[in-house]
Design an enzyme around this catalytic site. Structure first.
Site, PDB file in Angstrom:
ATOM      1  N   GLN A  91       0.810  -1.210   0.000  1.00  0.00           N
ATOM      2  CA  GLN A  91       0.000   0.000   0.000  1.00  0.00           C
ATOM      3  C   GLN A  91       0.847   1.265   0.000  1.00  0.00           C
ATOM      4  O   GLN A  91       0.512   2.257  -0.641  1.00  0.00           O
ATOM      5  CB  GLN A  91      -0.931   0.009   1.219  1.00  0.00           C
ATOM      6  CG  GLN A  91      -1.906   1.173   1.260  1.00  0.00           C
ATOM      7  CD  GLN A  91      -2.804   1.220   0.039  1.00  0.00           C
ATOM      8  OE1 GLN A  91      -3.178   0.177  -0.505  1.00  0.00           O
ATOM      9  NE2 GLN A  91      -3.159   2.414  -0.400  1.00  0.00           N
ATOM     10  N   GLU A  92       1.954   1.231   0.716  1.00  0.00           N
ATOM     11  CA  GLU A  92       2.793   2.422   0.846  1.00  0.00           C
ATOM     12  C   GLU A  92       3.534   2.760  -0.449  1.00  0.00           C
ATOM     13  O   GLU A  92       3.608   3.927  -0.835  1.00  0.00           O
ATOM     14  CB  GLU A  92       3.816   2.222   1.971  1.00  0.00           C
ATOM     15  CG  GLU A  92       3.225   2.203   3.377  1.00  0.00           C
ATOM     16  CD  GLU A  92       2.812   3.583   3.845  1.00  0.00           C
ATOM     17  OE1 GLU A  92       3.034   4.568   3.120  1.00  0.00           O
ATOM     18  OE2 GLU A  92       2.262   3.676   4.963  1.00  0.00           O
ATOM     19  N   SER A  93       4.109   1.757  -1.102  1.00  0.00           N
ATOM     20  CA  SER A  93       4.999   2.057  -2.232  1.00  0.00           C
ATOM     21  C   SER A  93       4.861   1.113  -3.422  1.00  0.00           C
ATOM     22  O   SER A  93       5.542   1.305  -4.426  1.00  0.00           O
ATOM     23  CB  SER A  93       6.456   2.000  -1.752  1.00  0.00           C
ATOM     24  OG  SER A  93       6.801   0.662  -1.405  1.00  0.00           O
ATOM     25  N   TYR A 193      -6.710   4.067   4.116  1.00  0.00           N
ATOM     26  CA  TYR A 193      -5.460   3.309   4.255  1.00  0.00           C
ATOM     27  C   TYR A 193      -5.666   2.033   5.075  1.00  0.00           C
ATOM     28  O   TYR A 193      -5.210   0.954   4.683  1.00  0.00           O
ATOM     29  CB  TYR A 193      -4.417   4.203   4.917  1.00  0.00           C
ATOM     30  CG  TYR A 193      -3.094   3.541   5.200  1.00  0.00           C
ATOM     31  CD1 TYR A 193      -2.094   3.489   4.234  1.00  0.00           C
ATOM     32  CD2 TYR A 193      -2.821   2.979   6.452  1.00  0.00           C
ATOM     33  CE1 TYR A 193      -0.867   2.898   4.503  1.00  0.00           C
ATOM     34  CE2 TYR A 193      -1.601   2.386   6.725  1.00  0.00           C
ATOM     35  CZ  TYR A 193      -0.638   2.350   5.741  1.00  0.00           C
ATOM     36  OH  TYR A 193       0.572   1.760   6.015  1.00  0.00           O
TER      37      TYR A 193
END
Length: 208
Positions: A91-93, A193
């Site tokens: 999810q972050e990168s 998120y």
């Protein structure tokens, strides 16, 4: 007028209370240590590699193996579920080591420089580089481990804090059984998120 209010309350209760409550309960059950061990019966390093490769198809086999190795090594070292770490990175990168956010978060786990410095001090790392996948994952996993202990293993509060800090975790905790109120009070980025990381977690747990 009373009937209208009762109808509105019933809708809010059903849509904003019962369903999120069931979802959170299932998360809490799944996150208990006796149920969720480092390697379950269906877990393997190959499963992790398949998930990484499916998330970013531009990665070389060498990068997939390298990232998988770092995730497994530090997840085991800091007693964190490796599937959660992989879900956060996705999810972050999307497993892009050079990723940088508009607010300055860096690397695979999008670690803020201030967080990186604080965690590195706890780890007694004299030198580190948040754009280096190995350092980034070590620091990011250690931070998740710290949040794990702070929130008693509650995956929802851990993720809310990881993305939005202490205040967002407190808002989630306050309105955890009322999704509509969470949506109104929390930053949408953090609200979204938490849902997306848990979706990633379920994907790696069920499909690979």
């Amino acid at each position: 007028m009373k009937k209208i209010l009762l109808i509105i309350f019933a809708i809010l209760f059903l849509c904003g209370g019962v369903l999120p409550a069931v979802e959170d309960y299932m998360d809490e059950v799944a996150n208990r240590k006796e149920v969720l061990t480092f390697f379950g019966k269906k877990d393997s390093p190959e499963k992790l590699k398949k998930f990484i490769a499916s998330t970013n198809r531009k990665l070389s086999d060498a990068d997939v193996s390298r990232f998988s190795s770092y995730i497994l090594t530090y997840s085991k070292q800091y007693d964190v579920d490796y599937k959660l770490v992989a879900a956060v990175i996705a999810q972050e990168s999307r497993f892009k080591a050079s990723a940088k956010s508009r607010v300055g978060a860096l690397g695979l786990m999008q670690v803020m420089p201030s967080t990186g410095k604080s965690v590195a001090q706890k780890l007694k790392l004299p030198q580190y580089n948040l754009t280096d996948p190995k350092d980034n994952i070590q620091i990011g996993v250690k931070f998740i481990s710290m949040l794990y202990h702070e929130y008693g293993g509650d995956i929802n509060l851990m993720l809310a804090h990881y993305n939005g800090g202490y205040r967002q975790a407190e808002l989630y905790k306050t309105f955890r059984y009322f999704e509509l109120l969470r949506l109104i009070t929390m930053k949408y980025e953090t609200f979204d998120y938490v849902k997306k990381v848990k979706a990633n977690y379920r994907k790696i747990s069920r499909e690979f």
